[in-house]
Write an enzyme that holds these catalytic residues in place. Structure first.
Site, PDB file in Angstrom:
ATOM      1  N   ASN A  80      20.458 -13.773  -5.704  1.00 52.53           N
ATOM      2  CA  ASN A  80      19.613 -14.431  -4.701  1.00 52.53           C
ATOM      3  C   ASN A  80      18.901 -15.676  -5.233  1.00 52.53           C
ATOM      4  O   ASN A  80      18.670 -16.623  -4.495  1.00 52.53           O
ATOM      5  CB  ASN A  80      18.574 -13.403  -4.205  1.00 52.53           C
ATOM      6  N   SER A 131      24.175 -20.290   1.880  1.00 59.49           N
ATOM      7  CA  SER A 131      23.379 -20.976   2.908  1.00 59.49           C
ATOM      8  C   SER A 131      24.322 -21.505   3.977  1.00 59.49           C
ATOM      9  O   SER A 131      25.471 -21.877   3.666  1.00 59.49           O
ATOM     10  CB  SER A 131      22.620 -22.156   2.281  1.00 59.49           C
ATOM     11  N   TYR A 144      22.490 -29.443  -3.628  1.00 65.65           N
ATOM     12  CA  TYR A 144      22.224 -28.058  -3.204  1.00 65.65           C
ATOM     13  C   TYR A 144      23.426 -27.538  -2.397  1.00 65.65           C
ATOM     14  O   TYR A 144      23.923 -26.436  -2.654  1.00 65.65           O
ATOM     15  CB  TYR A 144      20.940 -28.025  -2.373  1.00 65.65           C
ATOM     16  N   ALA A 145      23.893 -28.343  -1.439  1.00 67.50           N
ATOM     17  CA  ALA A 145      25.019 -27.918  -0.593  1.00 67.50           C
ATOM     18  C   ALA A 145      26.265 -27.672  -1.440  1.00 67.50           C
ATOM     19  O   ALA A 145      26.985 -26.680  -1.237  1.00 67.50           O
ATOM     20  CB  ALA A 145      25.296 -28.974   0.471  1.00 67.50           C
ATOM     21  N   ALA A 146      26.515 -28.559  -2.409  1.00 69.13           N
ATOM     22  CA  ALA A 146      27.699 -28.395  -3.262  1.00 69.13           C
ATOM     23  C   ALA A 146      27.600 -27.107  -4.074  1.00 69.13           C
ATOM     24  O   ALA A 146      28.579 -26.375  -4.235  1.00 69.13           O
ATOM     25  CB  ALA A 146      27.832 -29.595  -4.194  1.00 69.13           C
ATOM     26  N   SER A 147      26.383 -26.811  -4.568  1.00 71.50           N
ATOM     27  CA  SER A 147      26.228 -25.590  -5.372  1.00 71.50           C
ATOM     28  C   SER A 147      26.477 -24.354  -4.511  1.00 71.50           C
ATOM     29  O   SER A 147      27.121 -23.394  -4.947  1.00 71.50           O
ATOM     30  CB  SER A 147      24.843 -25.538  -6.035  1.00 71.50           C
TER      31      SER A 147
HETATM   32  N1  LIG Z   1      14.525 -20.240   2.887  1.00 76.45           N
HETATM   33  C1  LIG Z   1      15.573 -20.824   3.441  1.00 76.45           C
HETATM   34  O1  LIG Z   1      15.444 -21.565   4.439  1.00 76.45           O
HETATM   35  C2  LIG Z   1      16.966 -20.567   2.901  1.00 76.45           C
HETATM   36  C3  LIG Z   1      18.056 -20.982   3.678  1.00 76.45           C
HETATM   37  C4  LIG Z   1      19.335 -20.766   3.191  1.00 76.45           C
HETATM   38  C5  LIG Z   1      19.534 -20.142   1.973  1.00 76.45           C
HETATM   39  N2  LIG Z   1      18.446 -19.759   1.227  1.00 76.45           N
HETATM   40  C6  LIG Z   1      18.717 -19.105  -0.043  1.00 76.45           C
HETATM   41  O2  LIG Z   1      18.018 -17.883  -0.109  1.00 76.45           O
HETATM   42  C7  LIG Z   1      17.769 -17.548  -1.484  1.00 76.45           C
HETATM   43  C8  LIG Z   1      16.308 -17.158  -1.665  1.00 76.45           C
HETATM   44  O3  LIG Z   1      15.507 -18.297  -1.377  1.00 76.45           O
HETATM   45  P1  LIG Z   1      14.042 -18.196  -0.762  1.00 76.45           P
HETATM   46  O4  LIG Z   1      14.052 -18.989   0.479  1.00 76.45           O
HETATM   47  O5  LIG Z   1      13.583 -16.801  -0.756  1.00 76.45           O
HETATM   48  O6  LIG Z   1      13.237 -19.091  -1.838  1.00 76.45           O
HETATM   49  P2  LIG Z   1      12.048 -18.763  -2.869  1.00 76.45           P
HETATM   50  O7  LIG Z   1      10.986 -18.015  -2.163  1.00 76.45           O
HETATM   51  O8  LIG Z   1      11.741 -20.050  -3.516  1.00 76.45           O
HETATM   52  O9  LIG Z   1      12.769 -17.781  -3.891  1.00 76.45           O
HETATM   53  C9  LIG Z   1      13.699 -18.279  -4.839  1.00 76.45           C
HETATM   54  C10 LIG Z   1      13.645 -17.366  -6.030  1.00 76.45           C
HETATM   55  O10 LIG Z   1      14.562 -17.857  -7.016  1.00 76.45           O
HETATM   56  C11 LIG Z   1      13.867 -17.902  -8.251  1.00 76.45           C
HETATM   57  N3  LIG Z   1      14.428 -18.877  -9.169  1.00 76.45           N
HETATM   58  C12 LIG Z   1      14.534 -20.214  -9.037  1.00 76.45           C
HETATM   59  N4  LIG Z   1      15.052 -20.752 -10.133  1.00 76.45           N
HETATM   60  C13 LIG Z   1      15.268 -19.748 -11.008  1.00 76.45           C
HETATM   61  C14 LIG Z   1      15.773 -19.665 -12.337  1.00 76.45           C
HETATM   62  N5  LIG Z   1      16.144 -20.744 -13.027  1.00 76.45           N
HETATM   63  N6  LIG Z   1      15.859 -18.440 -12.911  1.00 76.45           N
HETATM   64  C15 LIG Z   1      15.465 -17.326 -12.262  1.00 76.45           C
HETATM   65  N7  LIG Z   1      14.959 -17.340 -11.012  1.00 76.45           N
HETATM   66  C16 LIG Z   1      14.861 -18.534 -10.398  1.00 76.45           C
HETATM   67  C17 LIG Z   1      12.450 -18.286  -7.858  1.00 76.45           C
HETATM   68  O11 LIG Z   1      11.566 -18.056  -8.946  1.00 76.45           O
HETATM   69  P3  LIG Z   1      10.157 -18.863  -9.065  1.00 76.45           P
HETATM   70  O12 LIG Z   1       9.234 -18.179  -8.083  1.00 76.45           O
HETATM   71  O13 LIG Z   1       9.802 -18.647 -10.484  1.00 76.45           O
HETATM   72  O14 LIG Z   1      10.439 -20.285  -8.696  1.00 76.45           O
HETATM   73  C18 LIG Z   1      12.264 -17.343  -6.687  1.00 76.45           C
HETATM   74  O15 LIG Z   1      11.984 -16.050  -7.138  1.00 76.45           O
HETATM   75  C19 LIG Z   1      18.195 -18.768  -2.298  1.00 76.45           C
HETATM   76  O16 LIG Z   1      19.505 -18.548  -2.801  1.00 76.45           O
HETATM   77  C20 LIG Z   1      18.222 -19.890  -1.267  1.00 76.45           C
HETATM   78  O17 LIG Z   1      19.093 -20.923  -1.616  1.00 76.45           O
HETATM   79  C21 LIG Z   1      17.172 -19.955   1.678  1.00 76.45           C
END
Ligand SMILES: NC(=O)c1ccc[n+]([C@@H]2O[C@H](COP(=O)([O-])OP(=O)(O)OC[C@H]3O[C@@H](n4cnc5c(N)ncnc54)[C@H](OP(=O)(O)O)[C@@H]3O)[C@@H](O)[C@H]2O)c1
Length: 241
Positions: A80, A131, A144-147
């Site tokens: 995640n 995503s 981000y999109a590419a990843s």
């Molecule tokens: N929210 C949206 O609109 C949305 C839409 C589509 C997809 N997503 C995807 O959903 C997933 C969860 O995102 P979220 O929205 O819940 O965001 P979030 O609240 O920012 O959570 C992201 C988590 O990833 C952790 N993280 C970031 N970089 C890291 C690293 N180098 N090593 C270990 N942990 C790391 C963050 O830790 P820290 O707290 O330490 O930064 C946080 O715990 C992600 O894959 C995101 O791309 C989100």
């Protein structure tokens, strides 16, 4: 009966936190991993789950994380954790490329690689959080999109590669979701408000998802024993437009 084990990366915040809580409520033995000791220990305490400190950008951390499941095995891996930031392509540095691809793409893939013995032991499943940006472009979000596109792509290949071992590999692709990631995009408050209005106008259900609504689908996918190689969009209807 022994509890099923689940690891949720990035479990201290947003979707990961909600997912860890729901798995815990369903009786799983939950571990959350994250890069910041204080944040991860605080969240693990609040959820009564196990903490593990591992940066998704560090191959050594991921090896250690996987080693901790070598004996017990692992039933569910939820990849995640990710970073997101709006950067116009003209301003992207080589460091930005490395950060997005190492944390969002290489990290999940390496973790799966290291975790294979533990997953094989339990004929476990892998859920990679991608995503809807893969199918619905957004300006200033190319890296981000590419990843995330890479995550969808490797998940389908791995679903085929690992099916003979009984390991399922799927993707949950959220649409816009109300989480702390929105404050990390590098936008001013006004820019963020404008992006939110613009996004909401495109969502048939007319609102962002709550993290708990994405968690419901992640847990459902973990328990859907005949589903592999699938990408489940959770987007309030955006993909139907
Ligand atoms: N929210 C949206 O609109 C949305 C839409 C589509 C997809 N997503 C995807 O959903 C997933 C969860 O995102 P979220 O929205 O819940 O965001 P979030 O609240 O920012 O959570 C992201 C988590 O990833 C952790 N993280 C970031 N970089 C890291 C690293 N180098 N090593 C270990 N942990 C790391 C963050 O830790 P820290 O707290 O330490 O930064 C946080 O715990 C992600 O894959 C995101 O791309 C989100």
């Amino acid at each position: 009966m022994t509890k099923k084990t689940v690891l949720v990366t990035g479990g201290n915040s947003g979707i990961g936190f909600a997912t860890a809580r729901l798995f815990h409520e369903r009786g799983y033995n939950v571990t959350i991993s994250g890069r910041d000791r204080e944040r991860i220990e605080q969240a693990a305490g609040a959820l009564s789950v196990n903490p593990f400190i591992a940066d998704m950008g560090s191959p050594e951390d991921l090896k250690n994380l996987a080693s901790s499941f070598r004996e017990t095995g692992l039933d569910v891996l939820v990849n995640n954790a990710a970073i997101a930031q709006f950067i116009p392509l003209a301003a992207c540095t080589p460091q930005d490329y490395d950060s997005f691809f190492n944390i969002n793409l290489r990290g999940p893939l390496l973790l799966i690689q290291e975790m294979l013995p533990a997953l094989e032991k339990k004929r476990g499943c892998i859920i990679n959080v991608s995503s809807i940006i893969v199918n619905n472009g957004l300006p200033n979000a190319a890296l981000y999109a590419a990843s995330k596109g890479g995550v969808d792509a490797f998940s389908k290949s791995l679903a085929l590669e690992l099916a003979p071992k009984g390991i399922r590999v799927n993707v949950v692709a959220p649409g816009a979701t109300e989480t702390p990631i929105l404050d990390k995009l590098g936008l001013t408050a006004d820019q963020l408000a404008a992006v939110k209005r613009q996004q909401e106008a495109m969502i048939p259900l007319q609102r962002f998802a709550r993290p708990e609504e994405i968690a419901q689908v992640i847990v459902a996918q973990a328990e859907a024993s005949y589903v592999t190689g699938a990408v489940w969009n959770v987007d309030g209807g955006v993909n139907a437009t």
